[in-house]
Design a protein around this motif. Structure first.
Motif, PDB file in Angstrom:
ATOM      1  N   ILE A   1       0.835  -1.197   0.000  1.00 51.94           N
ATOM      2  CA  ILE A   1       0.000   0.000   0.000  1.00 51.94           C
ATOM      3  C   ILE A   1       0.871   1.249   0.000  1.00 51.94           C
ATOM      4  CG2 ILE A   1      -2.038  -1.079   0.993  1.00 51.94           C
ATOM      5  CD1 ILE A   1      -1.241  -0.088   3.692  1.00 51.94           C
ATOM      6  N   THR A   2       0.328   2.297  -0.542  1.00 55.12           N
ATOM      7  CA  THR A   2       1.057   3.560  -0.624  1.00 55.12           C
ATOM      8  C   THR A   2       0.966   4.314   0.702  1.00 55.12           C
ATOM      9  OG1 THR A   2      -0.887   4.790  -1.370  1.00 55.12           O
ATOM     10  CG2 THR A   2       0.485   3.761  -3.088  1.00 55.12           C
ATOM     11  N   VAL A   3       1.822   5.295   0.845  1.00 53.29           N
ATOM     12  CA  VAL A   3       1.771   6.161   2.022  1.00 53.29           C
ATOM     13  C   VAL A   3       0.429   6.883   2.048  1.00 53.29           C
ATOM     14  CG1 VAL A   3       2.813   8.175   3.139  1.00 53.29           C
ATOM     15  CG2 VAL A   3       4.268   6.419   2.116  1.00 53.29           C
TER      16      VAL A   3
ATOM     17  N   LEU B   1      -2.087   4.613   3.489  1.00 51.75           N
ATOM     18  CA  LEU B   1      -1.890   4.497   4.931  1.00 51.75           C
ATOM     19  C   LEU B   1      -2.511   5.684   5.665  1.00 51.75           C
ATOM     20  CD1 LEU B   1       1.733   3.117   5.376  1.00 51.75           C
ATOM     21  CD2 LEU B   1      -0.354   2.148   6.332  1.00 51.75           C
ATOM     22  N   PHE B   2      -2.319   6.884   5.125  1.00 53.98           N
ATOM     23  CA  PHE B   2      -2.925   8.066   5.729  1.00 53.98           C
ATOM     24  C   PHE B   2      -4.448   7.969   5.694  1.00 53.98           C
ATOM     25  CE2 PHE B   2       1.196  10.300   5.202  1.00 53.98           C
ATOM     26  CZ  PHE B   2       1.283  10.881   6.459  1.00 53.98           C
ATOM     27  N   GLN B   3      -4.999   7.465   4.586  1.00 59.21           N
ATOM     28  CA  GLN B   3      -6.451   7.316   4.474  1.00 59.21           C
ATOM     29  C   GLN B   3      -6.974   6.329   5.517  1.00 59.21           C
ATOM     30  OE1 GLN B   3      -6.722   6.047   0.413  1.00 59.21           O
ATOM     31  NE2 GLN B   3      -6.939   8.125  -0.394  1.00 59.21           N
ATOM     32  N   ILE B   4      -6.276   5.218   5.658  1.00 56.42           N
ATOM     33  CA  ILE B   4      -6.694   4.200   6.631  1.00 56.42           C
ATOM     34  C   ILE B   4      -6.632   4.771   8.043  1.00 56.42           C
ATOM     35  CG2 ILE B   4      -6.046   1.979   7.669  1.00 56.42           C
ATOM     36  CD1 ILE B   4      -5.145   1.117   4.810  1.00 56.42           C
ATOM     37  N   ALA B   5      -5.553   5.473   8.361  1.00 52.50           N
ATOM     38  CA  ALA B   5      -5.414   6.082   9.690  1.00 52.50           C
ATOM     39  C   ALA B   5      -6.555   7.058   9.959  1.00 52.50           C
ATOM     40  CB  ALA B   5      -4.065   6.782   9.811  1.00 52.50           C
TER      41      ALA B   5
ATOM     42  N   ASP C   1      -3.549   7.830  14.785  1.00 49.56           N
ATOM     43  CA  ASP C   1      -2.336   8.416  14.246  1.00 49.56           C
ATOM     44  C   ASP C   1      -1.621   7.376  13.379  1.00 49.56           C
ATOM     45  OD1 ASP C   1      -0.470  10.761  14.378  1.00 49.56           O
ATOM     46  OD2 ASP C   1       0.886   9.190  15.101  1.00 49.56           O
ATOM     47  N   LEU C   2      -1.079   7.826  12.286  1.00 47.89           N
ATOM     48  CA  LEU C   2      -0.364   6.922  11.378  1.00 47.89           C
ATOM     49  C   LEU C   2       0.753   6.174  12.103  1.00 47.89           C
ATOM     50  CD1 LEU C   2       0.152   5.888   8.482  1.00 47.89           C
ATOM     51  CD2 LEU C   2       1.639   7.847   8.173  1.00 47.89           C
TER      52      LEU C   2
END
Length: 79
Positions: free
Chosen positions: A51-53, A56-60, A66-67
């Motif tokens: 997964i892209t960064v 990851l931000f979207q999931i967080a 917090d990421l």
């Protein structure tokens, strides 16, 4: 080195799953929020998908966390 990387990827995936379960969110709910299929989301939690960064931000954000909490692999590696 590659084995350590794979362990860390699995640890991040486990962190994501753990946080989702803590919030009592379903995979379907997260998938809908991320505009992906439940199957694609499941592969993220299993560590099968890189997964892209950005993702990851979207999931967080969806998991209201917090990421850093999601990518912290120290506790998982100690287990």
């Amino acid at each position: 080195m590659k084995n350590l990387l794979n362990m860390r990827i699995k640890a991040v995936a486990a962190n994501i799953r753990g946080k989702r379960e803590e919030l009592n969110y379903t995979q379907e709910y997260l998938a809908a929020k991320l505009s992906i299929s439940q199957n694609a989301y499941s592969k993220i939690e299993l560590g099968y998908t890189k997964i892209t960064v950005e993702r990851l931000f979207q999931i967080a954000e969806v998991l209201e966390t917090d990421l850093v909490e999601l990518i912290n692999t120290e506790s998982a590696e100690a287990a």
